[in-house]
Design an enzyme around this catalytic site. Structure first.
Site, short mmCIF file in Angstrom:
data_model
loop_
_atom_site.label_atom_id
_atom_site.label_comp_id
_atom_site.label_asym_id
_atom_site.label_seq_id
_atom_site.Cartn_x
_atom_site.Cartn_y
_atom_site.Cartn_z
N SER A 7 34.52 29.07 69.27
CA SER A 7 34.32 28.50 67.94
C SER A 7 32.98 27.83 67.72
O SER A 7 32.55 27.68 66.59
CB SER A 7 35.45 27.52 67.64
OG SER A 7 35.47 26.49 68.60
N HIS A 24 40.15 31.96 66.10
CA HIS A 24 39.03 32.29 65.20
C HIS A 24 38.83 33.80 65.04
O HIS A 24 37.91 34.23 64.36
CB HIS A 24 37.74 31.63 65.69
CG HIS A 24 37.74 30.16 65.47
ND1 HIS A 24 37.33 29.56 64.30
CD2 HIS A 24 38.16 29.14 66.27
CE1 HIS A 24 37.48 28.26 64.38
NE2 HIS A 24 37.98 27.97 65.58
N LYS A 31 43.83 28.72 59.91
CA LYS A 31 42.40 28.99 59.66
C LYS A 31 42.29 30.12 58.64
O LYS A 31 42.42 29.87 57.45
CB LYS A 31 41.69 29.28 60.97
CG LYS A 31 41.79 28.09 61.94
CD LYS A 31 41.02 28.34 63.20
CE LYS A 31 41.33 27.32 64.27
NZ LYS A 31 41.02 25.94 63.94
#
Ligand code: PMP
Length: 395
Positions: free
Chosen positions: A184, A212, A243
């Site tokens: 990340s 991610h 996310k």
């Protein structure tokens, strides 16, 4: 007279934070998380959230959340193993398994407790956890909760990984290699094909935290495993629902056996109340949207390429990211924080990331471009970067 402890030992630590200049007030948002937000009472362009696809304020998902609330209420009332397991939880798991092209998917209340719960449940004394040195804090905590032995290999260094596997292969019952799918802070992708080959050579299991990568990489956001075409060769794939998916929660995708075991032994599922209906409704809608169309991920990658190209041509160092995460490396810690402050004055929010989150001297402004940003907003952000870069003598 109160008998409450004065907490002097914490007051001292708080004073230390102040003395070191790292004490901070949390920024306060007065709007939905979107490309533009109201922050501390002002409208600013938001280049810092993990809302990759702009789903956090998506109208279709909001409608699905409201419908779920109307039918199922606002809370599930219990842990799943008692009476908190609704049909919508099971439907979401089926939808996720289909999306991820795996036999099964098991949901948790967050990505964090997915790592904390899964690693502990699948390892025990006599096993060894082999972790990339840059793995996320929730993996580190998950490993700490396990009675297995632990060791690390150098970041994405396959020689280092092989040396660890060779050294330990006859000493333990099971070896579990754990890596982030996308790292990340730099946006680099794990070398999954090589990791899988090494795992197969030495008989280790594989565990990818794709927080991610899910909703970002692969066909319509199916993730890093799909990006490399490695279906059926990774044992445990973690995804977050907080996310790119824009809501809250986490899951692990893999085999039916994994699902059966976790539903008996994953502690966050045994001892913490299940995801609320609104979240489940919105998440299920999001996964259906991704299975219907690649328009969301296409827009994300277009925007990311546009922004990276503009920033690079201005002369900024954007590191070696292979994903929409765009670090703008400033270097010096104080300069990084000053840069972030000046950007905010110009109406652009990008949080500065410095030591100890990243190594000393690699302070950066971590830009998170999303599918929701318009070209006008991205141009404004680039212009603000240019002005501050010039003012500070960085460009
Ligand atoms: N794993 C990684 C790699 C992450 O970046 C994060 C979020 N910072 C998590 C897990 C935790 O996810 P969540 O925010 O859904 O708890």
């Amino acid at each position: 007279m109160s008998n409450v402890h004065e907490l002097g030992f914490l007051k001292e630590k708080i004073q230390e934070l102040k003395d070191e200049g790292v004490y901070r007030k949390l920024p306060v948002m007065g709007s939905a998380s979107d490309a533009e937000v109201e922050l501390n009472g002002r409208k600013v362009i938001n280049l810092s959230s993990n809302n990759y696809l702009g789903f956090a304020n998506n109208p279709r998902m909001k409608k699905a959340a409201i419908e779920a609330v109307e039918k199922y209420g606002v809370g599930s009332g219990a842990v799943r193993t008692i009476i908190g397991n609704m049909d919508i939880h099971e439907k979401l798991e089926e939808t996720l398994a289909k999306f991820k092209r795996e036999e099964a998917a098991f949901i948790y209340q967050s990505g964090f407790n997915c790592n904390a719960g899964t690693i502990q449940a699948i390892t025990e004394a006599g096993d060894i956890i082999i972790s990339d040195e840059l793995n996320h804090a929730s993996i580190i905590d998950g490993a700490r909760l396990s009675k297995a032995s632990k060791t690390i290999y150098k970041h994405s260094d396959m020689e280092s990984l092989e040396a660890v596997l060779k050294e330990n292969k006859d000493k333990y019952r099971n070896m579990l290699i754990i890596t982030d799918g996308v790292f990340s802070m730099d946006g680099d992708i794990a070398k999954l094909p090589e990791i899988v080959e090494l795992a197969e050579k030495y008989g280790a299991m594989t565990y990818v935290d794709d927080a991610h990568g899910s909703g970002v990489l692969g066909e319509s956001g199916r993730g890093t495993v799909d990006h490399f075409g490695l279906h059926g060769r990774i044992d445990f794939t973690i995804g977050t629902l907080s996310k790119a998916i824009g809501v809250i929660g986490g899951y692990v995708a893999g085999s039916r056996t994994m699902y059966e075991w976790l539903s008996h032994r994953a502690r966050p599922v045994l001892f913490s109340t299940s995801l609320p209906p609104a979240a489940v409704g919105a998440i299920t809608e999001a996964i259906n949207m991704l299975m219907e169309s690649t328009e969301y991920t296409d827009r994300l990658w277009d925007n990311a390429a546009y922004f990276k190209e503009k920033m690079g041509s201005l002369g900024f160092d954007t590191g070696h990211s292979e994903t929409p995460i765009t670090p703008v490396i400033i270097g010096d810690e104080a300069k990084t924080m000053e840069f972030s402050k000046r950007l905010l004055e110009k109406g652009v929010f990008v949080s500065g990331i410095v030591f100890p989150t990243v190594p000393k001297g690699t302070g950066r402004l971590r830009c998170m471009v999303t599918a929701a940003h318009s070209r006008v907003q991205l141009d404004k952000a680039v212009e603000a970067f240019k002005q501050v870069g010039e003012e500070m003598g960085i460009l």
